[in-house]
Design an enzyme around this catalytic site. Structure first.
Site, short mmCIF file in Angstrom:
data_model
loop_
_atom_site.label_atom_id
_atom_site.label_comp_id
_atom_site.label_asym_id
_atom_site.label_seq_id
_atom_site.Cartn_x
_atom_site.Cartn_y
_atom_site.Cartn_z
N VAL A 130 0.80 -1.24 0.00
CA VAL A 130 0.00 0.00 0.00
C VAL A 130 0.83 1.28 0.00
CG1 VAL A 130 -1.92 1.15 1.11
CG2 VAL A 130 -1.62 -1.28 1.40
N ALA A 137 10.99 -3.06 7.21
CA ALA A 137 12.25 -2.68 7.85
C ALA A 137 13.03 -3.94 8.23
CB ALA A 137 11.96 -1.84 9.09
N SER A 158 5.53 9.92 6.81
CA SER A 158 4.39 9.70 7.68
C SER A 158 3.09 10.16 7.04
CB SER A 158 4.55 10.45 9.00
OG SER A 158 3.36 10.31 9.76
N GLY A 159 2.02 9.49 7.44
CA GLY A 159 0.71 9.91 6.98
C GLY A 159 -0.15 8.74 6.55
N LYS A 198 11.76 10.49 12.39
CA LYS A 198 10.52 9.73 12.12
C LYS A 198 10.18 8.83 13.30
CE LYS A 198 6.86 8.15 10.60
NZ LYS A 198 6.56 6.81 10.36
N HIS A 247 8.71 10.88 15.89
CA HIS A 247 7.33 11.19 15.49
C HIS A 247 6.41 10.05 15.95
CE1 HIS A 247 3.97 10.29 12.78
NE2 HIS A 247 3.84 11.59 12.62
N ASN A 248 6.85 8.83 15.74
CA ASN A 248 6.02 7.70 16.14
C ASN A 248 5.92 7.57 17.66
OD1 ASN A 248 5.98 7.25 13.37
ND2 ASN A 248 6.06 5.04 13.59
N GLU A 288 3.46 9.96 18.60
CA GLU A 288 2.16 9.40 18.17
C GLU A 288 1.63 8.43 19.24
OE1 GLU A 288 2.08 7.75 14.06
OE2 GLU A 288 1.42 5.87 14.97
C1 6PG Z 1 2.87 7.10 10.19
C2 6PG Z 1 2.70 6.02 11.21
C3 6PG Z 1 3.17 4.67 10.74
C4 6PG Z 1 3.11 3.57 11.80
C5 6PG Z 1 1.75 3.25 12.29
C6 6PG Z 1 1.61 1.98 13.09
O1 6PG Z 1 3.60 8.03 10.51
O2 6PG Z 1 2.28 7.06 9.11
O3 6PG Z 1 3.47 6.37 12.33
O4 6PG Z 1 4.50 4.85 10.35
O5 6PG Z 1 3.64 2.42 11.25
O6 6PG Z 1 1.27 4.31 13.02
O7 6PG Z 1 2.44 1.91 14.20
P1 6PG Z 1 2.20 0.80 15.32
O8 6PG Z 1 1.75 -0.43 14.61
O9 6PG Z 1 3.53 0.58 15.97
O10 6PG Z 1 1.17 1.35 16.23
#
Ligand code: 6PG
Length: 478
Positions: free
Chosen positions: A12, A76, A128-129, A182, A185-186, A189
């Site tokens: 995707v 990864a 990201s996104g 990045k 960022h996570n 998140e």
């Molecule tokens: C992004 C997200 C993405 C990440 C998912 C799932 O920036 O688009 O951070 O990179 O893979 O959010 O993360 P988890 O499965 O670890 O919750």
């Protein structure tokens, strides 16, 4: 005419990134290990732009103009290494390999080193996104050399999200800087989502609000300081009805949060850097606890909670909602302060020279943590690029001063009601620890000196000291 850029790995994210490039007028070569995905992309979306399908990596390399730019969008770890190993012998000096997956920044440092020895450019780039962002404009966090960015920048900025005409993409810094940012960022998140989940849980249990009513609360919050993508989609998830049996969707979802690892990496890296990222750590631990089925089954309904819930009745609904809003906002500020602190520390350790204000800028659009208040972070670093912590910036200081009594009431209410709020309380403890004039670390130093002669420093003299604890308790200076 040869293609300007290539994407290998058409799941995707890779597929949508390739479409985004093509829709923006770039000639894109595409490849996937199993040909079916490549064919599907061309068949369904070939009309969107100028695609060249490549059956294998040699064909992909052949399809490109030089210096070649190849985006790898595979899992990864080992799968990424496998693609790099296969690509490298096919490339010429000056070519650019971009890893746009969620790689660990230490892997990125290693790969960059190995490829630069061969005269190749390796760019580890955060993207990201989610699916939506990859297609319509993600937030992009590229690392790697300045030279590589000089030729990549125009493409990446064009396909990135834009806020007020500014692209959500800047060169973060050399080698692993992009992937480190990045990863952070996570981590943020994770913290953001944990805090939102705690706000929801508290309001639901303390006020007995339904998910649909709570959706309204989040929708309302999304019109103020908390305005963000995650708050917006929280309202969406909470108002969703179970398509199978009706009733709230959130009530039929198994309450075990999964993770792919970036949050855990963030916390591990911060531990190595010596930076407290308690907001993110609690978020990772909360996910682990949610998935610890064996212990949860042994304890649920067995371990006693608070004896009286009589206080519930006394709580004013609107006032408590407002208190939780403050607790959420203040805790969120702490999580971001900790996150930016970790970026600063890594930037110093690895000599990346990351512009912290610019990081806030590229997160304003496209990414999962996009939020109105990132403008406030940008402004804080504009006011003072050397800001020691976001929390001492005027805006942040005032925001917390404004909300801290509410925040304290919420943490106290959570404890009294027996509702777990690890994110809210860890954030508050960090805030109180940071502002304390004296910390009990002095006692810890005393203990360390007593049991292990680990020495201590004094507030009133230079040098390192030790007390003869088992002797005459005289002090020696070393
Ligand atoms: C992004 C997200 C993405 C990440 C998912 C799932 O920036 O688009 O951070 O990179 O893979 O959010 O993360 P988890 O499965 O670890 O919750």
């Amino acid at each position: 005419e040869k293609a300007e850029i290539a994407v290998t790995g058409l799941a995707v994210m890779g597929r949508n990134l390739a479409r985004n490039l093509a829709r923006n007028g770039f000639r894109v070569a595409v490849h996937n290990r199993s040909q079916g995905r490549t064919d599907a992309l061309i068949e369904e979306f070939g009309h969107e732009g100028d695609f060249t399908a490549a059956a294998d990596l040699p064909a992909l390399v052949e399809a490109l103009e030089t210096p070649r730019k190849i985006i790898i969008m595979v899992k990864a770890g080992e799968p990424t290494d496998a693609v790099i190993d296969e690509l490298v012998p096919l490339l010429d000096k000056g070519d650019i390999v971009i890893d746009a997956g969620n790689a660990h920044f230490l892997d990125t440092r290693r790969r960059e080193q190995a490829l630069s020895e061969k005269g190749l450019n390796f760019v580890g780039s955060g993207v990201s996104g989610g699916e939506e962002g990859a297609l319509n404009g993600p937030s992009i966090m590229p690392g790697g050399s300045k030279e590589a960015y000089d030729s990549l920048g125009p493409i990446l900025t064009k396909i990135s999200a834009h806020v007020n005409g500014e692209p959500c993409c800047v060169h973060v810094g050399p080698d692993g800087a992009g992937h480190f940012v990045k990863m952070l960022h996570n981590g943020i998140e994770y913290a953001d989502m944990q805090l939102i989940a705690e706000a929801y849980d508290l309001l639901r249990h303390v006020l007995d609000l339904s998910p649909a009513e709570l959706a309204g609360v989040f929708r309302e919050w999304n019109t103020g300081d908390l305005e963000s993508f995650l708050i917006e989609i929280t309202a969406d998830v909470l108002s969703q009805v179970d398509p199978t049996h009706g009733g709230p969707f959130v009530d039929v979802v198994l309450d075990q949060a999964e993770q792919k690892g970036t949050g855990r990496w963030t916390v591990q890296s911060a531990l190595d850097l010596g930076i407290p990222v308690s907001g993110m750590a609690e978020a990772v631990f909360a996910r682990s606890l949610s998935g610890d089925v064996v212990r949860r089954e042994a304890a649920a309904g067995v371990l006693p909670g608070p004896s009286s819930s009589s206080e519930k009745a006394d709580i004013d609904r609107d006032a408590f909602i407002e208190d939780v809003r403050h607790a959420l906002y203040s805790s969120k500020l702490v999580a971001y302060a900790q996150g930016f602190d970790a970026i600063r520390a890594a930037s110093e350790q690895y000599d990346w020279n990351v512009d912290l204000g610019a990081m806030a800028t590229i997160w304003r659009g496209g990414c999962i943590i996009r939020a109105r208040f990132l403008d406030r972070i940008k402004e804080a670093y504009d006011r003072n690029p050397q800001l020691p912590s976001l929390l001492v910036d005027e805006y942040f200081k005032d925001a917390i001063a404004n909300g801290q009594d509410a925040w304290r009431r919420v943490v106290a209410t959570a404890a009294t009601a027996g509702v777990p709020a690890p994110g809210f309380s860890a954030a508050l403890s960090y805030y109180d620890g940071l502002r304390a004039e004296r910390l009990p670390a002095a006692l810890i130093q005393g203990l360390r000196d007593l049991f292990g002669a680990h020495t201590y420093k004094r507030v009133d003299a230079e040098g390192t000291f030790h007390l003869e604890w088992s002797g005459d308790r005289s002090e020696t200076k070393s």
